[in-house]
Motif scaffolding. Structure first.
Motif, PDB file in Angstrom:
ATOM      1  N   LYS A  55     -11.447   4.188  -0.272  1.00  0.00           N
ATOM      2  CA  LYS A  55     -10.819   3.813   1.003  1.00  0.00           C
ATOM      3  C   LYS A  55     -10.514   2.314   1.067  1.00  0.00           C
TER       4      LYS A  55
ATOM      5  N   TYR B 210       1.546   1.594  -3.667  1.00  0.00           N
ATOM      6  CA  TYR B 210       0.355   2.085  -4.360  1.00  0.00           C
ATOM      7  C   TYR B 210       0.198   3.592  -4.153  1.00  0.00           C
ATOM      8  N   ASN B 211       0.333   4.053  -2.918  1.00  0.00           N
ATOM      9  CA  ASN B 211       0.185   5.476  -2.630  1.00  0.00           C
ATOM     10  C   ASN B 211       1.267   6.308  -3.306  1.00  0.00           C
ATOM     11  N   GLU B 212       2.497   5.785  -3.357  1.00  0.00           N
ATOM     12  CA  GLU B 212       3.561   6.488  -4.070  1.00  0.00           C
ATOM     13  C   GLU B 212       3.184   6.673  -5.539  1.00  0.00           C
TER      14      GLU B 212
ATOM     15  N   LEU C  40      -7.832  -1.103   0.048  1.00  0.00           N
ATOM     16  CA  LEU C  40      -6.433  -1.465   0.262  1.00  0.00           C
ATOM     17  C   LEU C  40      -6.024  -2.554  -0.719  1.00  0.00           C
TER      18      LEU C  40
ATOM     19  N   ALA D 188      -8.200   4.307  -3.772  1.00  0.00           N
ATOM     20  CA  ALA D 188      -7.961   5.215  -2.642  1.00  0.00           C
ATOM     21  C   ALA D 188      -9.216   6.032  -2.345  1.00  0.00           C
TER      22      ALA D 188
ATOM     23  N   VAL E 116       0.197   6.739  -6.967  1.00  0.00           N
ATOM     24  CA  VAL E 116      -0.938   7.634  -7.174  1.00  0.00           C
ATOM     25  C   VAL E 116      -0.603   9.064  -6.790  1.00  0.00           C
ATOM     26  N   GLU E 117       0.017   9.235  -5.623  1.00  0.00           N
ATOM     27  CA  GLU E 117       0.214  10.585  -5.086  1.00  0.00           C
ATOM     28  C   GLU E 117       1.431  11.292  -5.663  1.00  0.00           C
ATOM     29  N   ARG E 118       2.519  10.562  -5.922  1.00  0.00           N
ATOM     30  CA  ARG E 118       3.750  11.192  -6.404  1.00  0.00           C
ATOM     31  C   ARG E 118       3.939  11.084  -7.911  1.00  0.00           C
TER      32      ARG E 118
ATOM     33  N   ASN F 152       0.817  -1.213   0.000  1.00  0.00           N
ATOM     34  CA  ASN F 152       0.000   0.000   0.000  1.00  0.00           C
ATOM     35  C   ASN F 152       0.850   1.262   0.000  1.00  0.00           C
ATOM     36  N   TRP F 153       2.039   1.185   0.578  1.00  0.00           N
ATOM     37  CA  TRP F 153       2.960   2.317   0.450  1.00  0.00           C
ATOM     38  C   TRP F 153       3.325   2.525  -1.027  1.00  0.00           C
TER      39      TRP F 153
ATOM     40  N   TRP G  10      -6.644   4.444  -9.474  1.00  0.00           N
ATOM     41  CA  TRP G  10      -6.560   5.499  -8.477  1.00  0.00           C
ATOM     42  C   TRP G  10      -7.845   5.571  -7.654  1.00  0.00           C
TER      43      TRP G  10
END
Length: 328
Positions: free
Chosen positions: A168, A75-77, A170, A165, A79-81, A72-73, A162
């Motif tokens: 909510k 995945y967030n990288e 995972l 997220a 999408v967000e970065r 999940n880290w 995306w």
């Protein structure tokens, strides 16, 4: 539409270059998290980055099981970065094969993006390609050396939107599926016309390394992980190697013919990565020794760090080491 691949890698020197080159034909960027490779994997990734392939590389020397958090880290990288519309979850032994999918992967994802159907993930089945005596031992490129597969599996990996997220949700352990909370309107679909060619067993030495390290990570993570069944498929062969290694290591069937039966199909996948430039000549036994001794070194060093940092850990360790049990 932007597609970003995310991968965790550990000691994959024989396949990492082919994997990264092939994945670059499908994605706009690739985020790699190395979990402490000691066999030359990270050096090859560095040379690929110098060559200009779109890579972001992190390292976390994980010696125990921490799958969901890291997935999940990543995945967030993405999408967000890196502004990912779709996050392609891939291990370094997994290669997309879109021969059966009209228009290809990117076109299919764009259609889903345009559909308004709130698809948060696409499940992609595995086609398992494993070593056989029919492999060309002189071929260094794994997807060209290993060309026999079994039937396409029901399980596999996910490509995640995306929108997960937003819902909510995972990414679950192994990146095999996603979790959606109760009441979510997100949809998960399966695409049978796209495969992931999965080269999980490339030779006997590599398989032994995978088993030993895989179950050792569960042992280091503690009883809770063991009881939840994580990586349970490694336990049986690990305990055979621990207690009766000759059962595997002196078995001609295991060493050479483990994956041969009538259901095996000759079906070379569509490799899209081009020639190799940095991969060393395949030497499975020496690569296995280097990977396992490196992992042992990391485990022992971490144990030493814990006993140095925590007096209670040192006291507990010393209490165990002073214990004497009568066996007979």
């Amino acid at each position: 539409m932007r597609v970003v691949a995310v991968s965790r890698v550990l000691d994959e020197v024989d396949i990492i270059e082919a994997f990264v080159r092939h994945a670059s034909a499908f994605v706009d960027h690739h985020i790699i998290l190395d979990n402490g490779s000691r066999d030359g994997t990270i050096e090859i990734i560095g040379r690929l980055a110098e060559e200009g392939l779109p890579l972001t590389v992190y390292q976390s020397p994980s010696i125990c099981f921490s799958d969901r958090d890291m997935n999940n880290w990543l995945y967030n990288e993405a999408v967000e970065r890196h502004d990912a519309d779709w996050v392609a979850c891939l291990d370094s032994d997994e290669f997309y094969d879109e021969r059966q999918l009209p228009g290809g992967l990117r076109n299919h994802l764009q259609e889903l993006e345009n559909s308004g159907a709130n698809v948060v993930a696409v499940r992609i089945p595995w086609a398992h390609y494993n070593y056989t005596t029919r492999d060309d031992a002189t071929e260094n490129l794994v997807p060209r050396r290993i060309t026999h597969r079994t039937e396409v599996a029901a399980d596999g990996k996910v490509i995640v939107s995306w929108r997960l997220a937003k819902e909510k949700g995972l990414v679950l352990e192994g990146q095999h599926d996603v979790y959606l909370p109760e009441g979510s309107q997100g949809r998960v679909v399966t695409e049978q016309r796209l495969w992931i060619a999965h080269f999980s067993e490339r030779n006997a030495a590599q398989y032994v390394t995978k088993v030993v390290r895989g179950w050792a990570k569960i042992l280091t993570a503690g009883e809770a992980c063991m009881n939840r069944g994580f990586s349970a498929h490694y336990r049986g062969p690990f305990e055979l190697l621990r207690d009766r290694p000759e059962t595997l290591l002196r078995s001609e069937s295991f060493l050479e013919r483990k994956n041969e039966d009538r259901s095996v199909v000759h079906d070379p996948m569509d490799y899209r990565g081009g020639p190799l430039r940095y991969t060393p000549k395949n030497d499975p036994e020496m690569q296995s020794v280097r990977a396992l001794v490196g992992f042992l070194s990391d485990v022992c060093s971490r144990y030493g760090e814990l006993t140095d940092a925590l007096p209670v850990a040192r006291a507990y360790s010393e209490r165990i080491e002073r214990r004497i049990d009568r066996l007979i």
